[in-house]
Design a protein around this motif. Structure first.
Motif, PDB file in Angstrom:
ATOM      1  N   LEU A 193      13.795 -12.417  -0.850  1.00 17.19           N
ATOM      2  CA  LEU A 193      13.659 -11.521  -1.996  1.00 17.19           C
ATOM      3  C   LEU A 193      12.670 -12.079  -3.017  1.00 17.19           C
ATOM      4  N   ALA A 194      12.742 -13.393  -3.254  1.00 11.49           N
ATOM      5  CA  ALA A 194      11.801 -14.019  -4.192  1.00 11.49           C
ATOM      6  C   ALA A 194      10.367 -13.886  -3.681  1.00 11.49           C
ATOM      7  N   GLY A 195      10.168 -14.120  -2.386  1.00 12.21           N
ATOM      8  CA  GLY A 195       8.834 -13.987  -1.809  1.00 12.21           C
ATOM      9  C   GLY A 195       8.343 -12.564  -1.849  1.00 12.21           C
ATOM     10  N   TYR A 196       9.261 -11.616  -1.628  1.00 11.39           N
ATOM     11  CA  TYR A 196       8.862 -10.202  -1.668  1.00 11.39           C
ATOM     12  C   TYR A 196       8.422  -9.813  -3.077  1.00 11.39           C
ATOM     13  N   GLY A 197       9.186 -10.217  -4.075  1.00 11.81           N
ATOM     14  CA  GLY A 197       8.810  -9.891  -5.448  1.00 11.81           C
ATOM     15  C   GLY A 197       7.492 -10.511  -5.845  1.00 11.81           C
ATOM     16  N   THR A 198       7.306 -11.766  -5.501  1.00 14.08           N
ATOM     17  CA  THR A 198       6.055 -12.454  -5.828  1.00 14.08           C
ATOM     18  C   THR A 198       4.877 -11.807  -5.116  1.00 14.08           C
ATOM     19  N   GLY A 199       5.033 -11.578  -3.813  1.00 13.47           N
ATOM     20  CA  GLY A 199       3.946 -11.000  -3.031  1.00 13.47           C
ATOM     21  C   GLY A 199       3.595  -9.597  -3.468  1.00 13.47           C
ATOM     22  N   LEU A 200       4.603  -8.811  -3.852  1.00 16.08           N
ATOM     23  CA  LEU A 200       4.328  -7.437  -4.272  1.00 16.08           C
ATOM     24  C   LEU A 200       3.562  -7.413  -5.590  1.00 16.08           C
ATOM     25  N   MET A 201       3.970  -8.260  -6.545  1.00 13.56           N
ATOM     26  CA  MET A 201       3.220  -8.309  -7.802  1.00 13.56           C
ATOM     27  C   MET A 201       1.786  -8.739  -7.556  1.00 13.56           C
ATOM     28  N   GLU A 202       1.592  -9.751  -6.726  1.00 10.60           N
ATOM     29  CA  GLU A 202       0.236 -10.228  -6.438  1.00 10.60           C
ATOM     30  C   GLU A 202      -0.604  -9.130  -5.777  1.00 10.60           C
ATOM     31  N   SER A 203      -0.067  -8.499  -4.744  1.00 11.91           N
ATOM     32  CA  SER A 203      -0.832  -7.506  -3.990  1.00 11.91           C
ATOM     33  C   SER A 203      -1.209  -6.312  -4.856  1.00 11.91           C
ATOM     34  N   VAL A 204      -0.259  -5.808  -5.629  1.00  8.15           N
ATOM     35  CA  VAL A 204      -0.517  -4.619  -6.441  1.00  8.15           C
ATOM     36  C   VAL A 204      -1.520  -4.929  -7.547  1.00  8.15           C
ATOM     37  N   LEU A 205      -1.400  -6.085  -8.177  1.00 11.71           N
ATOM     38  CA  LEU A 205      -2.327  -6.435  -9.254  1.00 11.71           C
ATOM     39  C   LEU A 205      -3.731  -6.678  -8.715  1.00 11.71           C
ATOM     40  N   ASN A 206      -3.851  -7.307  -7.556  1.00 11.45           N
ATOM     41  CA  ASN A 206      -5.173  -7.465  -6.945  1.00 11.45           C
ATOM     42  C   ASN A 206      -5.799  -6.108  -6.647  1.00 11.45           C
ATOM     43  N   ALA A 207      -5.010  -5.194  -6.106  1.00 15.96           N
ATOM     44  CA  ALA A 207      -5.527  -3.864  -5.798  1.00 15.96           C
ATOM     45  C   ALA A 207      -5.927  -3.117  -7.067  1.00 15.96           C
ATOM     46  N   TYR A 208      -5.149  -3.245  -8.117  1.00  9.70           N
ATOM     47  CA  TYR A 208      -5.448  -2.541  -9.370  1.00  9.70           C
ATOM     48  C   TYR A 208      -6.739  -3.062 -10.000  1.00  9.70           C
ATOM     49  N   LEU A 209      -6.872  -4.387 -10.098  1.00 11.68           N
ATOM     50  CA  LEU A 209      -8.062  -4.949 -10.744  1.00 11.68           C
ATOM     51  C   LEU A 209      -9.311  -4.737  -9.899  1.00 11.68           C
ATOM     52  N   ALA A 210      -9.146  -4.668  -8.587  1.00  8.37           N
ATOM     53  CA  ALA A 210     -10.314  -4.470  -7.718  1.00  8.37           C
ATOM     54  C   ALA A 210     -10.991  -3.130  -7.960  1.00  8.37           C
ATOM     55  N   GLU A 211     -10.272  -2.167  -8.547  1.00  3.97           N
ATOM     56  CA  GLU A 211     -10.830  -0.844  -8.809  1.00  3.97           C
ATOM     57  C   GLU A 211     -11.471  -0.731 -10.190  1.00  3.97           C
ATOM     58  N   LEU A 212     -11.399  -1.784 -11.010  1.00  5.65           N
ATOM     59  CA  LEU A 212     -11.916  -1.719 -12.371  1.00  5.65           C
ATOM     60  C   LEU A 212     -13.359  -2.217 -12.433  1.00  5.65           C
ATOM     61  N   PRO A 213     -14.100  -1.856 -13.488  1.00  2.00           N
ATOM     62  CA  PRO A 213     -15.423  -2.449 -13.702  1.00  2.00           C
ATOM     63  C   PRO A 213     -15.298  -3.966 -13.836  1.00  2.00           C
ATOM     64  N   SER A 214     -16.363  -4.674 -13.446  1.00  2.00           N
ATOM     65  CA  SER A 214     -16.371  -6.151 -13.486  1.00  2.00           C
ATOM     66  C   SER A 214     -15.231  -6.738 -12.663  1.00  2.00           C
ATOM     67  N   ALA A 215     -14.940  -6.112 -11.520  1.00  2.00           N
ATOM     68  CA  ALA A 215     -13.789  -6.536 -10.716  1.00  2.00           C
ATOM     69  C   ALA A 215     -13.907  -7.984 -10.260  1.00  2.00           C
ATOM     70  N   THR A 216     -15.116  -8.426  -9.897  1.00  2.00           N
ATOM     71  CA  THR A 216     -15.281  -9.799  -9.413  1.00  2.00           C
ATOM     72  C   THR A 216     -14.873 -10.811 -10.474  1.00  2.00           C
ATOM     73  N   GLY A 264       0.815  -1.207   0.000  1.00  2.00           N
ATOM     74  CA  GLY A 264       0.000   0.000   0.000  1.00  2.00           C
ATOM     75  C   GLY A 264       0.847   1.256   0.000  1.00  2.00           C
ATOM     76  N   ALA A 265       1.891   1.274   0.826  1.00  2.00           N
ATOM     77  CA  ALA A 265       2.775   2.439   0.880  1.00  2.00           C
ATOM     78  C   ALA A 265       3.505   2.636  -0.441  1.00  2.00           C
ATOM     79  N   LEU A 266       3.916   1.529  -1.062  1.00  2.00           N
ATOM     80  CA  LEU A 266       4.620   1.645  -2.341  1.00  2.00           C
ATOM     81  C   LEU A 266       3.705   2.175  -3.440  1.00  2.00           C
ATOM     82  N   ILE A 267       2.458   1.694  -3.454  1.00  2.00           N
ATOM     83  CA  ILE A 267       1.510   2.201  -4.451  1.00  2.00           C
ATOM     84  C   ILE A 267       1.307   3.704  -4.251  1.00  2.00           C
ATOM     85  N   HIS A 268       1.188   4.115  -2.985  1.00  2.00           N
ATOM     86  CA  HIS A 268       0.973   5.530  -2.687  1.00  2.00           C
ATOM     87  C   HIS A 268       2.181   6.377  -3.105  1.00  2.00           C
TER      88      HIS A 268
END
Length: 389
Positions: free
Chosen positions: A107-130, A66-70
């Motif tokens: 580092l591998a877990g951080y990269g994986t988790g960051l991509m997952e978290s940011v993409l989930n947050a991005y798609l959740a804001e779009l139409p037809s998010a579900t 969240g802080a990185l996205i901000h």
């Protein structure tokens, strides 16, 4: 689907591709683990330490996304995640010491988790998010299906380091795509950051949210445990060749993918709600694991792996979908973050425990272990359903 039209099409496709990569990595891990055990001359319990360090990085990503996205915006936050995954892959490709292998999983877990978290947050804001989010997690299954095939093929004539090198190279065009296609900065992120500290203590004092967290921790532990140790199980218990074992584990991930695409629409068609569908899936998980456990014929066990994945598939997204039934609307985003983050603990601890039991007793224990976890989930799900609003 309307959301895929116009300028949003490329970012959505890139999100799906990124989750294919995450699935590739998860699916290939079982094959790579077997090779690492032989290469480093360690036992199953020792190699399981990498589960914990990977999960530590993943949880750190959830806490900082969240802080990185901000601060950086979606574009650069994704690039940071992809870059971390790439750097970890390149380091592993040079075959580090075992201590280095364990450490770089953070580092591998951080990269994986960051991509997952940011993409989930991005798609959740779009139409037809579900719909988009369901498809997003289904594409994880597509990658997990292909991962064992790719890894088993590569380790047939190359060292295991070739697998992680290929995964790292796949990340390069994704990072370029992130930088070109995603927005620089999300609006409202600062407001969310201000609200979250006040909401988090409330969420952590909500018993049903904690139950849901425990439920998904057990689920992820079962899913990853079977995915990681299924390859070893098939080789040691059914004397299968590596390529055949890799195909069979791919069948497990194929079942998981198909389950996410098919079971929910079928349940809706027959008027079965989320609660009943999940109970049915858990019954299917227990029955499939029991079939694999007692089957003396490899062909039957192979079908059991597909069925096990099929019934596991919808459980995670369904549990996420019912979070609004568990708490007030204002707490839902924070509750989802807590539940998702806590699930990683199960994804580390339970596969490690499965490996430790396999080391001490025998890898045949993997399936009774899965049956027990399925039954634990039945109890937890019943407690959750009884507390729905």
């Amino acid at each position: 689907m309307r959301v895929l039209g116009g300028p949003l099409r490329v970012p959505v496709v890139l999100a799906y591709a990124a989750f294919v990569l995450v699935g590739l990595s998860a699916g290939a891990n079982g094959v790579v683990l077997a090779a690492q055990i032989g290469d480093y001359e360690v036992d199953k319990a020792t190699i399981g330490i990498t589960f914990f360090t990977f999960s530590a990085g993943f949880m750190l990503a959830g806490a900082t996304s969240g802080a990185l996205i901000h601060r950086l915006g979606t574009r650069y936050a994704l690039a940071v995640g992809g870059g971390a995954f790439l750097a970890a892959s390149l380091y592993m490709a040079i075959r580090p010491s075992f201590v280095g292998l364990v450490a770089v999983q953070v580092l591998a877990g951080y990269g994986t988790g960051l991509m997952e978290s940011v993409l989930n947050a991005y798609l959740a804001e779009l139409p037809s998010a579900t719909t988009l989010l369901n498809h997003l997690h289904a594409f994880f299954g597509v990658g997990a299906l292909l991962g064992p095939l790719l890894a088993a093929w590569l380790v047939g004539f190359l060292p295991w380091t070739a697998v992680v090198l290929v995964l790292g190279l796949i990340t390069v065009p994704l990072i370029i795509g992130f930088l070109v296609s995603y927005p620089r900065r999300e609006t409202g992120a600062g407001e969310e950051a201000e609200v979250r500290p006040r909401l988090l203590p409330v969420v952590l004092r909500t018993p049903v949210v904690l139950l849901a967290s425990l439920f998904l921790a057990v689920y992820v532990g079962l899913e990853i445990g079977v995915g990681n140790w299924g390859f070893t199980f098939l080789i040691e218990e059914h004397a299968q060749q590596e390529l055949v074992a890799g195909y069979t584990v791919s069948g497990y991930w194929l079942g998981l993918t198909l389950g996410r695409f098919l079971i929910s629409p079928i349940a809706v068609r027959f008027g079965i709600g989320a609660g009943g569908m999940t109970f049915g899936c858990l019954a299917g998980v227990a029955a499939s694991a029991l079939l694999i456990w007692v089957a003396p014929v490899f062909a039957v066990a192979g079908v059991g792996f597909v069925l096990l994945g099929f019934f596991l598939g919808p459980i995670f997204p369904t549990a996420m979908a019912v979070v609004p039934n568990l708490t007030s609307d204002r707490l839902v985003p924070t509750a989802i973050g807590v539940i998702n983050g806590f699930s990683v603990v199960g994804g580390a601890a339970l596969p490690w425990l499965a490996g430790a039991i396999a080391q001490g007793v025998g890898v045949w224990t993997l399936m009774p272990f899965a049956v027990v976890l399925a039954l634990v989930q039945v109890v937890l799900w019943r407690m959750i359903v009884s507390r729905w609003r």
